[in-house]
Design an enzyme around this catalytic site. Structure first.
Site, PDB file in Angstrom:
ATOM      1  N   LYS A  10       0.818  -1.218   0.000  1.00  0.00           N
ATOM      2  CA  LYS A  10       0.000   0.000   0.000  1.00  0.00           C
ATOM      3  C   LYS A  10       0.850   1.265   0.000  1.00  0.00           C
ATOM      4  O   LYS A  10       2.037   1.233   0.307  1.00  0.00           O
ATOM      5  CB  LYS A  10      -0.955  -0.014   1.195  1.00  0.00           C
ATOM      6  N   ARG A  56      -3.494  -9.966   4.978  1.00  0.00           N
ATOM      7  CA  ARG A  56      -3.914  -9.983   3.576  1.00  0.00           C
ATOM      8  C   ARG A  56      -2.738  -9.504   2.733  1.00  0.00           C
ATOM      9  O   ARG A  56      -2.290  -8.369   2.882  1.00  0.00           O
ATOM     10  CB  ARG A  56      -5.125  -9.056   3.414  1.00  0.00           C
TER      11      ARG A  56
END
Ligand code: 7PJ
Length: 282
Positions: A226, A260
């Site tokens: 991210k 995740r």
């Protein structure tokens, strides 16, 4: 899925370190940011699933709607066409838990029909009809926190106290679920890294991650590749592996039950280092 498998999927709170589950990301959106639509093709998606399983993945997360800031909306029909044939193919070929990353009641319904094990909803079942369709099944649910909506959420995120605000959101969504007939035992919580949060917000959430455990439910951390990694380290999306692993381990040390990730093999390796030291009392 059998009751036992479902229980294993969502209640890994005891002996947390040995039960951390790795959720492998399988994006099937043509505009998903980190794999450039590489897995849009059906066969390459199945190959990717096979690789992830060989590397020790516990859950495959299929997403047909990109939620990156500025991403375009996807129609119900397009999302179903992207996700459901892949779900069916995976369930017929492999013995693996599958999660469907969606916020649409119609997609949730189809996912339940075709054997999905978890619904991963970045909108925490707030869209019309979602609570009702989930209540009619016994599927596991991941409720994620997001401030605002994907198109605009990164414009100017603000909180009074980010941890308190997220905890309050979780309490309200758990309450809504229970009042709709969805048992608390089916729920997983996720503070939603990058969803309406500045870089500083994201690192505060990571630093205080253990606080989400106070609600007594399993917690998921999705940090892989991210922009909180890229912005801090000044790395492009394909150069964020080391940062992603470090962040995932910090989350696990604070009690994350599911991570995740894009890079399954590397994440399993990192977890195994933690497991190797877990037996020793310090
Ligand atoms: C997350 C997600 C996350 C959960 C995405 C990306 C953006 N679902 N779906 N948690 N992120 N539960 O993978 O970078 O953090 S899409």
């Amino acid at each position: 899925m059998s009751k036992t498998t479902q229980t294993n999927l969502i209640t890994s709170t005891q002996n947390q370190l040995n039960n951390v589950q790795v959720m492998g990301i399988l994006n099937v959106t043509p505009d998903s940011f980190s794999d450039g639509g590489q897995f849009t093709h059906f066969n390459s998606a199945l190959k990717q699933v096979d690789n992830m399983i060989n590397n020790g993945v516990d859950i495959i997360d299929i997403g047909g709607e990109s939620t990156r800031p500025g991403a375009v909306d996807v129609s119900v029909q397009d999302e179903i066409v992207r996700v459901i044939p892949l779900l069916k193919a995976i369930k017929s070929r492999f013995d693996i838990n599958v999660s469907i990353d969606t916020s649409k009641a119609e997609v949730i319904g189809e996912a339940i029909t075709y054997g999905a094990d978890m619904i991963n909803d970045v909108r925490a079942l707030q869209n019309k009809g979602c609570l009702e369709v989930v209540a009619q099944s016994d599927i596991a649910i991941c409720l994620m926190h997001m401030q605002g909506m994907p198109r605009t959420m990164q414009e100017n995120p603000e909180y009074n106290d980010i941890i308190d605000d997220i905890l309050e959101f979780f309490r309200q969504r758990i309450d809504c679920c229970e009042r709709s007939g969805i048992n608390k035992e089916r729920l997983v919580l996720d503070p939603g890294f990058g969803f309406g949060k500045t870089v500083a917000h994201n690192y505060e959430v990571l630093a205080k991650f253990a606080q989400f455990k106070t609600l007594g439910l399993p917690v998921l951390a999705g940090i892989s590749r991210k922009s909180m990694i890229g912005n801090l380290l000044n790395r492009d999306v394909n150069e964020r592996l080391a940062g992603s692993l470090a962040a995932a381990i910090v989350a696990v040390q604070q009690g994350a039950n599911i991570i995740r990730v894009h890079d399954v093999q590397e994440s399993v390796d990192a977890l195994n280092i933690l497991k190797a030291i877990a037996q020793y009392k310090i």
